[in-house]
Design an enzyme around this catalytic site. Structure first.
Site, PDB file in Angstrom:
ATOM      1  N   ASP A  79       0.844  -1.197   0.000  1.00  0.00           N
ATOM      2  CA  ASP A  79       0.000   0.000   0.000  1.00  0.00           C
ATOM      3  C   ASP A  79       0.882   1.251   0.000  1.00  0.00           C
ATOM      4  O   ASP A  79       1.613   1.500   0.964  1.00  0.00           O
ATOM      5  CB  ASP A  79      -0.895  -0.009   1.237  1.00  0.00           C
ATOM      6  CG  ASP A  79      -1.990   1.044   1.194  1.00  0.00           C
ATOM      7  OD1 ASP A  79      -1.773   2.100   0.564  1.00  0.00           O
ATOM      8  OD2 ASP A  79      -3.061   0.806   1.796  1.00  0.00           O
TER       9      ASP A  79
ATOM     10  N   HIS B  38      -2.978  -0.337  -2.519  1.00  0.00           N
ATOM     11  CA  HIS B  38      -4.185   0.363  -2.097  1.00  0.00           C
ATOM     12  C   HIS B  38      -5.250   0.274  -3.195  1.00  0.00           C
ATOM     13  O   HIS B  38      -4.958   0.437  -4.370  1.00  0.00           O
ATOM     14  CB  HIS B  38      -3.825   1.833  -1.847  1.00  0.00           C
ATOM     15  CG  HIS B  38      -4.859   2.604  -1.115  1.00  0.00           C
ATOM     16  ND1 HIS B  38      -4.942   2.613   0.264  1.00  0.00           N
ATOM     17  CD2 HIS B  38      -5.856   3.410  -1.549  1.00  0.00           C
ATOM     18  CE1 HIS B  38      -5.938   3.393   0.633  1.00  0.00           C
ATOM     19  NE2 HIS B  38      -6.516   3.886  -0.453  1.00  0.00           N
TER      20      HIS B  38
END
Length: 230
Positions: A168, A199
């Site tokens: 992420d 993400h």
């Protein structure tokens, strides 16, 4: 599109929420908490899928205090930047109160337990909802800044499931390690990590989606809600 009105906790205003109703009596209700892109097509599709699985699903327009009806496409660079601007202006504490107002309405409409599931900003708000309200179960996908909210973990009284993509770019490895250190021994918290994922991997559509991991996370979420909202 079905929109319903939600009265604020203070009773001095109202805002809209997308509503997807199941065929027949609902199993309970699940509130879908938006990303920074508003209640867009992807969030509405999340609601529609939950309704097809028997849940009453509501997605409140949490940016209504800034501008009602914001819908942005994360795959359009200009709209992505616009969304970041809205997030910077968003009052998260007020957002939690609006989620709590939606929880109350969902309990009335469904007659059962209520869960929340949030993505991105919504993943952060799902954690905050778990810590600050009496919601029955919460799920957060790639919540941002959870390491800064660990001081609230004592407030988590009902089950919380977190999906964390290991790559992420908004939540670095140090932050991920802090989240694990702070929450791994919490009796109400379950964390799943997704190696190689970034993400937004569980979005319904667009460039960010990673189908295999998205399906796995969604299966885990479905089992979690089935077990905790029965």
């Amino acid at each position: 599109m079905t929109m319903i009105s939600v009265t604020t906790l203070e009773g001095d205003a109202s805002f809209e929420a997308y509503c997807a109703e199941p065929e027949g009596a609902p199993r309970g209700a699940i509130i879908v908490i938006q990303e920074i892109f508003g209640v867009n097509q992807g969030i509405r599709r999340k609601c529609d899928r939950l309704a097809a699985d028997g849940w009453l699903a509501l997605a409140p327009d949490l940016f209504w205090r800034l501008q009602p009806g914001i819908q942005l496409d994360p795959d359009v660079p200009e709209e992505f930047q616009t969304a970041l601007g809205w997030m910077g202006k968003f009052n998260q504490d007020a957002g939690i109160r609006d989620i709590e107002a939606t929880i109350r309405l969902a309990r009335e409409k469904s007659g059962g337990k209520v869960g929340v599931v949030g993505y991105c900003l919504g993943g952060r708000l799902a954690y905050m909802t778990a810590a600050r309200t009496d919601v029955d179960a919460s799920v957060g996908y790639y919540g941002v800044g959870l390491n800064g909210l660990l001081g609230e973990k004592h407030g988590i009284a009902n089950p919380l499931l977190l999906h964390i993509p290991e790559e992420d770019h908004f939540v670095d490895k140090t932050a991920q390690a802090a989240i694990h250190e702070g929450l791994d021994d919490h009796p109400r918290v379950t964390i799943y990590d997704y190696p190689g994922e970034d993400h937004g991997f569980a979005t319904e559509m667009g460039k960010r989606r990673s189908p295999e991991s998205a399906d796995l996370a969604d299966e885990r979420t479905a089992e979690f809600f089935a077990g905790n909202l029965a």
